[in-house]
Design a protein around this motif. Structure first.
Motif, PDB file in Angstrom:
ATOM      1  N   LEU A   1      27.468  39.329  47.016  1.00 37.26           N
ATOM      2  CA  LEU A   1      27.542  38.601  45.761  1.00 37.26           C
ATOM      3  C   LEU A   1      27.725  39.589  44.618  1.00 37.26           C
ATOM      4  CD1 LEU A   1      27.152  36.048  43.931  1.00 37.26           C
ATOM      5  CD2 LEU A   1      24.687  36.616  43.949  1.00 37.26           C
ATOM      6  N   SER A   2      28.743  39.366  43.792  1.00 37.25           N
ATOM      7  CA  SER A   2      28.916  40.123  42.563  1.00 37.25           C
ATOM      8  C   SER A   2      28.476  39.265  41.390  1.00 37.25           C
ATOM      9  CB  SER A   2      30.381  40.538  42.377  1.00 37.25           C
ATOM     10  OG  SER A   2      30.737  41.549  43.293  1.00 37.25           O
TER      11      SER A   2
ATOM     12  N   LEU B   1      38.615  38.542  37.211  1.00 39.00           N
ATOM     13  CA  LEU B   1      37.788  38.231  38.381  1.00 39.00           C
ATOM     14  C   LEU B   1      38.490  38.563  39.685  1.00 39.00           C
ATOM     15  CD1 LEU B   1      36.087  34.835  37.424  1.00 39.00           C
ATOM     16  CD2 LEU B   1      35.168  37.154  37.234  1.00 39.00           C
ATOM     17  N   ARG B   2      39.813  38.612  39.668  1.00 36.36           N
ATOM     18  CA  ARG B   2      40.546  38.912  40.901  1.00 36.36           C
ATOM     19  C   ARG B   2      40.273  40.334  41.384  1.00 36.36           C
ATOM     20  NH1 ARG B   2      46.388  37.246  38.743  1.00 36.36           N
ATOM     21  NH2 ARG B   2      45.490  38.482  37.039  1.00 36.36           N
ATOM     22  N   ALA B   3      39.846  41.199  40.489  1.00 37.55           N
ATOM     23  CA  ALA B   3      39.570  42.585  40.862  1.00 37.55           C
ATOM     24  C   ALA B   3      38.117  42.802  41.288  1.00 37.55           C
ATOM     25  CB  ALA B   3      39.907  43.512  39.691  1.00 37.55           C
ATOM     26  N   VAL B   4      37.304  41.757  41.241  1.00 40.87           N
ATOM     27  CA  VAL B   4      35.880  41.895  41.537  1.00 40.87           C
ATOM     28  C   VAL B   4      35.655  41.735  43.040  1.00 40.87           C
ATOM     29  CG1 VAL B   4      33.593  40.902  41.139  1.00 40.87           C
ATOM     30  CG2 VAL B   4      35.241  41.042  39.261  1.00 40.87           C
TER      31      VAL B   4
ATOM     32  N   GLN C   1      31.230  36.126  47.060  1.00 42.00           N
ATOM     33  CA  GLN C   1      30.979  35.166  45.986  1.00 42.00           C
ATOM     34  C   GLN C   1      30.825  35.932  44.666  1.00 42.00           C
ATOM     35  OE1 GLN C   1      30.129  31.314  46.330  1.00 42.00           O
ATOM     36  NE2 GLN C   1      31.769  32.009  47.700  1.00 42.00           N
ATOM     37  N   ILE C   2      31.142  35.245  43.566  1.00 39.79           N
ATOM     38  CA  ILE C   2      31.009  35.821  42.228  1.00 39.79           C
ATOM     39  C   ILE C   2      30.212  34.860  41.365  1.00 39.79           C
ATOM     40  CG2 ILE C   2      32.215  36.583  40.141  1.00 39.79           C
ATOM     41  CD1 ILE C   2      34.641  37.210  41.898  1.00 39.79           C
TER      42      ILE C   2
ATOM     43  N   ARG D   1      34.940  30.456  45.357  1.00 39.46           N
ATOM     44  CA  ARG D   1      34.366  31.800  45.261  1.00 39.46           C
ATOM     45  C   ARG D   1      33.547  32.027  43.994  1.00 39.46           C
ATOM     46  NH1 ARG D   1      37.195  37.227  44.081  1.00 39.46           N
ATOM     47  NH2 ARG D   1      35.842  38.760  45.081  1.00 39.46           N
ATOM     48  N   VAL D   2      33.738  31.229  42.945  1.00 39.58           N
ATOM     49  CA  VAL D   2      33.166  31.523  41.624  1.00 39.58           C
ATOM     50  C   VAL D   2      32.170  30.445  41.206  1.00 39.58           C
ATOM     51  CG1 VAL D   2      33.674  31.866  39.175  1.00 39.58           C
ATOM     52  CG2 VAL D   2      35.235  32.779  40.920  1.00 39.58           C
ATOM     53  N   VAL D   3      30.982  30.907  40.805  1.00 38.16           N
ATOM     54  CA  VAL D   3      29.941  30.070  40.218  1.00 38.16           C
ATOM     55  C   VAL D   3      29.711  30.552  38.788  1.00 38.16           C
ATOM     56  CG1 VAL D   3      27.488  29.439  40.326  1.00 38.16           C
ATOM     57  CG2 VAL D   3      28.838  29.563  42.430  1.00 38.16           C
ATOM     58  N   VAL D   4      29.434  29.618  37.870  1.00 41.23           N
ATOM     59  CA  VAL D   4      29.221  29.943  36.463  1.00 41.23           C
ATOM     60  C   VAL D   4      27.810  29.543  36.049  1.00 41.23           C
ATOM     61  CG1 VAL D   4      29.897  29.372  34.096  1.00 41.23           C
ATOM     62  CG2 VAL D   4      31.645  29.762  35.812  1.00 41.23           C
ATOM     63  N   ALA D   5      27.174  30.397  35.235  1.00 39.95           N
ATOM     64  CA  ALA D   5      25.893  30.070  34.602  1.00 39.95           C
ATOM     65  C   ALA D   5      25.959  30.572  33.170  1.00 39.95           C
ATOM     66  CB  ALA D   5      24.727  30.709  35.350  1.00 39.95           C
TER      67      ALA D   5
END
Length: 373
Positions: free
Chosen positions: A21-22, A195-198, A202-203, A327-331
């Protein structure tokens, strides 16, 4: 960039390895979510843009849900109550008693009109929180001065908010970083622009106002607020032992204790842009004037810092916690309550990472994972 600790990671015995996870964001929300994920078995890497980008670095650190409850904010109150209930377990997890600075708050009205305003807030709370009547105790001006003798004479009245405490925001960030290091998390000082470079399976994007640049379509606005730090001298009265939340002749004011003084805040108005972080003379002057009237002994304190932060807020004040794609979650969007709402947010994020893909919306506020319950 900090290197991975060479110690054995601390994880619950039943935590299964889940993947990489990043986390984009090194503020309180990002770090709290990162720790919850690490405790749940994720291998965590945090990308931190540094203190200058953190709203949490310029904060009072109040953990109130009742003192922050206002008519029209029913859903936010439900979230805050859940989150504040998780704070004792999170503090125990961090293992640093110095993070907590107060256990209760005093809600103070300078004049009868200010007390009436507070009383209307209390009536709203007692209708939405079953324990509010027991935890919000009316107090006369004399009783308030008996609790905090340095308060000025002539206060009209107010309330004691039991269990509405505070933490030292900067000590909290340091404690979260230590806990993550002990879990084997990797922390890097870096600003993410794509974000594509992370790396990672999961991000989590918890980059405050910077979330808008990484996740198109998210609706956030910046609310600027000034915070002052005052340091006690050897001639000064001691800082208050409780959080002081005042309505001072129509203006909000809070004094939050620290080991060597207080944090004084806070103004709130719309930021010009994301870089609008310079305190304004008018806001600083109002805070010092009101605080000096409320607690005259503060005039002998040293003004050691004047800062301004930008709080990322959603349109309705309820945090945006949702899955954007596979792949991406936001908080994001925690506004003035970012620190208080961090444990609740972490529970929601752990659910989303674990396969619960439904977004947290205004109609779908739930208690989520048992993280720090």
């Amino acid at each position: 960039m900090s290197e991975r600790m060479r110690t054995e990671p601390r994880r619950p015995a039943d935590a299964a390895r889940r993947g990489d996870l990043s986390v984009i964001g090194g503020g309180v929300v990002g770090l709290t979510c990162a720790l919850a994920a690490a405790d749940s078995g994720w291998r965590v890497r945090i990308f931190d843009a540094g203190p200058g980008a953190r709203a949490a670095d310029v904060a009072g650190g109040m953990l109130g849900c009742l003192a922050e409850g206002h008519p029209g904010e029913d859903r936010l109150l439900a979230v805050a109550r859940d989150s504040v209930a998780r704070w004792p377990a999170l503090l125990a997890r961090l293992g640093d008693p110095s993070v907590e600075t107060a256990a209760d708050s005093l809600l103070i009205g300078a004049a009868p009109a200010d007390v009436d305003h507070l009383a209307s807030q209390v009536r709203f709370l007692t209708g939405h929180a079953p324990d509010a009547a027991e935890r919000l105790q009316p107090m006369s001006g004399a009783e308030l001065r008996a609790a905090e003798p340095a308060l000025v004479r002539g206060i009209a009245g107010g309330f004691r908010a039991i269990g509405e405490g505070s933490i030292d925001n900067r000590r909290l960030i340091a404690a979260l970083e230590r806990a993550l290091d002990a879990c084997g998390a990797i922390r890097e000082q870096a600003t993410v622009t794509d974000l594509r470079a992370v790396p990672g399976d999961q991000i989590l994007v918890a980059a405050g106002l910077g979330t808008r640049r990484l996740v198109p379509g998210i609706d956030l606005r910046g609310e600027k607020g000034e915070i002052l730090r005052l340091r006690r001298t050897r001639w000064s009265v001691p800082p208050p032992t409780e959080v002081i939340r005042a309505r001072w002749h129509g203006r909000p004011l809070y004094l939050v204790p620290r080991e060597d003084g207080i944090v004084l805040g806070a103004t709130q108005y719309e930021a010009y842009d994301d870089a609008d972080r310079v305190p304004l003379a008018g806001g600083v002057g109002d805070l010092l004037s009101d605080a000096g009237e409320l607690m005259p002994g503060l005039r002998s304190y040293e003004l050691v810092e004047a800062g301004a932060g930008i709080r990322p807020s959603s349109p309705d004040g309820v945090p945006v916690v949702r899955r954007e794609d596979a792949r991406v979650v936001v908080a994001a969007g925690h506004g003035r309550n970012g620190i208080a709402l961090a444990p609740w947010t972490a529970a929601q994020v752990v659910d989303l990472l674990g396969g619960e893909h439904e977004p947290v919306t205004n109609k779908q506020l739930h208690t989520g994972s048992p993280i720090w319950n």
